[in-house]
Design an enzyme around this catalytic site. Structure first.
Site, PDB file in Angstrom:
ATOM      1  CD  GLU A 161      -7.018  30.229   9.765  1.00 23.11           C
ATOM      2  OE1 GLU A 161      -7.968  31.033   9.834  1.00 23.11           O
ATOM      3  OE2 GLU A 161      -5.953  30.473   9.201  1.00 23.11           O
ATOM      4  CG  HIS A 166      -7.951  26.114   2.642  1.00 20.73           C
ATOM      5  ND1 HIS A 166      -7.013  25.783   1.689  1.00 20.73           N
ATOM      6  CD2 HIS A 166      -7.286  26.199   3.817  1.00 20.73           C
ATOM      7  CE1 HIS A 166      -5.830  25.663   2.279  1.00 20.73           C
ATOM      8  NE2 HIS A 166      -5.965  25.913   3.561  1.00 20.73           N
TER       9      HIS A 166
END
Length: 363
Positions: A306, A251
């Site tokens: 996600e 991320h």
């Protein structure tokens, strides 16, 4: 000095959320977002972001009723949806439909209008699927909370508590996330003293971009590959050695485990046999992190939101075309909260650009 993309530039103050990427913490209005997602409802956290406090019993009942009141789809909006080109994606449909909503207070954004825009999204999605001949338009129900209602409208399937709890956790955890691209877009539009629907339209247009919306379709492909593999560890190793990016890992902000992924993981671990995709996601994560640490030491590549969002969507039979729409259905709460905050102490956004083109010789 030029900061491309305004990266690292602080341009406003907010009471809505704080992200600590080094420690893997996400705070909503003074509360740990992970704890909120585990112990409160979507409506409660929407109230928190819009008002700054968690609701008491009567306030919760009020906001739950308001969400139900605004579920109906106006006839004119049905006509708009029916007449949109078949080729348009769901975010295009949401953007156009939201822009057509007549607000009670167009000059000053209000919580009532924010509720209206949030509550109508499930019906917009369901009617679009109906107009495409994909699914029959379900009966608007008043017996379901917002997330269960969203799931029912998007799929036509009767919600199961253990699965919709995972979806609610996801939708709470994606409700707000600092001054990201779509939120910034909403605040820029609001800073011109435009109306709430226009600000939401700006945000949805930004969310549509593949660099931001990030629908977890790549994670679905990874899970599908794992489900057909006889040796998941070898499959993961081969992908990494070929230079493929493992979707759902790493991320931009979080340098440790994404706290949103951590919360979703905990939900799945509470009932890992609820669905085969939940169990597969848990197994795949362990193997992938071990292999990434072996082949890419020191990179700190952990699962992001996600990754587990994909497992939740897969288990709930939510079509991949609705992944970013589901993200939007939750993030609209944060967007509208930022718009109200912007308008409460407003200065129009007007940064400079440095000219680097040719200059006339007579200048």
């Amino acid at each position: 000095m030029i900061f491309k993309g305004l990266k690292g530039v602080t341009c406003t103050e907010t009471t809505l959320s704080m992200i600590d990427g080094e420690r893997g913490k996400l705070i909503y209005a003074g509360y740990d977002a992970r704890d909120l997602s585990m112990n409160h409802s979507f409506e409660e956290i929407a109230y928190l972001l819009w008002y700054g406090t968690l609701p008491n019993e009567s306030e919760l009942q009020w906001i739950e009723e308001k969400f139900k009141i605004h579920r109906n789809l106006p006839h004119y909006m049905k006509n708009i949806i029916e007449n949109l080109p078949k080729e348009l994606g769901m975010l295009d449909v949401l953007r156009t439909s939201i822009s057509s909503v007549h607000l009670n207070s167009p000059e000053i954004p209000t919580v009532e209008d924010a509720i209206r825009l949030t509550a109508i999204i499930p019906a917009i999605i369901a009617y679009r699927l109906h107009s495409l001949g994909t699914k029959k338009f379900p009966t608007i129900r008043q017996d379901l909370n917002h997330v269960a209602y969203y799931y029912y409208m998007a799929t036509g399937i009767e919600p199961k508590p253990e699965l919709t709890h995972a979806l609610e956790t996801y939708m709470i955890l994606t409700m707000e996330h600092g001054l990201n691209a779509s939120t910034f877009s909403a605040r820029v539009t609001a800073s011109s003293e435009s109306d709430l629907a226009s600000s939401m339209t700006s945000a949805i247009g930004t969310m549509k971009g593949p660099l931001h919306g990030g629908a977890p379709t790549g994670v679905i492909e990874l899970l599908n590959d794992a489900s057909h593999s006889n040796n998941i560890k070898s499959m993961i190793r081969e992908k990494i050695e070929r230079g493929e990016k493992l979707m759902g890992f790493g991320h931009r902000v979080y340098k440790t485990l994404d706290p949103r992924a951590e919360a979703l993981k905990e939900i799945l671990q509470q009932n890992p046999k609820a669905d085969q995709w939940f169990s597969l996601a848990l197994e795949l994560e362990d193997i992938a992190i071990q292999t990434l640490e072996e082949l890419k030491p020191g990179r700190n590549l952990y699962t992001n939101v996600e990754y587990y969002a994909a497992a939740v969507m897969k288990a709930l039979n939510i079509d991949s075309s609705l992944f970013t729409a589901t993200f939007t259905a939750s993030r609209i709460v944060g967007w509208s909260a930022h718009v109200m905050e912007q308008r409460s102490n407003n200065t129009i956004f007007r940064p400079n650009a440095e000219y680097i083109g040719p200059v006339p010789t007579t200048f």
